[in-house]
Scaffold this motif. Structure first.
Motif, mmCIF file in Angstrom:
data_model
loop_
_atom_site.group_PDB
_atom_site.id
_atom_site.type_symbol
_atom_site.label_atom_id
_atom_site.label_comp_id
_atom_site.label_asym_id
_atom_site.label_seq_id
_atom_site.Cartn_x
_atom_site.Cartn_y
_atom_site.Cartn_z
ATOM 1 N N LEU A 25 0.851 -1.176 0.000
ATOM 2 C CA LEU A 25 0.000 0.000 0.000
ATOM 3 C C LEU A 25 0.889 1.228 0.000
ATOM 4 O O LEU A 25 1.795 1.342 0.812
ATOM 5 C CB LEU A 25 -0.907 0.003 1.236
ATOM 6 C CG LEU A 25 -1.924 -1.126 1.283
ATOM 7 C CD1 LEU A 25 -2.664 -1.105 2.611
ATOM 8 C CD2 LEU A 25 -2.900 -1.018 0.139
ATOM 9 N N ASP A 64 2.240 5.080 0.596
ATOM 10 C CA ASP A 64 2.108 5.988 1.725
ATOM 11 C C ASP A 64 0.956 6.954 1.477
ATOM 12 O O ASP A 64 0.683 7.351 0.350
ATOM 13 C CB ASP A 64 3.403 6.786 1.927
ATOM 14 C CG ASP A 64 4.561 5.891 2.328
ATOM 15 O OD1 ASP A 64 4.292 4.815 2.907
ATOM 16 O OD2 ASP A 64 5.709 6.265 2.052
ATOM 17 N N GLN A 65 0.296 7.351 2.544
ATOM 18 C CA GLN A 65 -0.850 8.252 2.417
ATOM 19 C C GLN A 65 -0.443 9.628 1.880
ATOM 20 O O GLN A 65 -1.135 10.227 1.103
ATOM 21 C CB GLN A 65 -1.543 8.414 3.773
ATOM 22 C CG GLN A 65 -2.199 7.137 4.257
ATOM 23 C CD GLN A 65 -3.410 6.750 3.427
ATOM 24 O OE1 GLN A 65 -3.998 7.581 2.744
ATOM 25 N NE2 GLN A 65 -3.759 5.478 3.476
ATOM 26 N N GLY A 66 0.709 10.139 2.316
ATOM 27 C CA GLY A 66 1.123 11.474 1.913
ATOM 28 C C GLY A 66 2.030 11.510 0.705
ATOM 29 O O GLY A 66 2.497 12.568 0.310
ATOM 30 N N LYS A 103 1.897 11.150 -6.304
ATOM 31 C CA LYS A 103 1.786 10.152 -7.360
ATOM 32 C C LYS A 103 2.860 10.390 -8.411
ATOM 33 O O LYS A 103 3.158 11.516 -8.769
ATOM 34 C CB LYS A 103 0.414 10.222 -8.005
ATOM 35 C CG LYS A 103 -0.684 9.745 -7.095
ATOM 36 C CD LYS A 103 -1.995 9.674 -7.832
ATOM 37 C CE LYS A 103 -3.068 9.129 -6.914
ATOM 38 N NZ LYS A 103 -4.346 8.989 -7.617
#
Length: 61
Positions: A30, A32-34, A37
């Protein structure tokens, strides 16, 4: 039941589970959230193939 009977019953199940785990597609982690892209940029070194969709087909006699 003897261990041999147990093995004969569990072997097909183990093979089915092993085959079901093969061929997984998609990312294996998954992101990283921050994280930003990343988009791939086309390179100029890539060969360009001509569009041949409108060319007449060769006939074999």
């Amino acid at each position: 039941m003897t261990p041999r009977h147990i093995l004969r019953r569990l072997a097909p199940l183990a093979c089915a589970l092993w085959l079901a785990a093969c061929g997984q597609k998609g990312p294996l982690y998954l992101p990283d959230q921050g994280a930003a892209k990343v988009t791939p940029t086309p390179t100029a070194d890539a060969p360009v193939t001509p569009d041949r969709s409108n060319e007449p087909r060769k006939q074999i006699h």
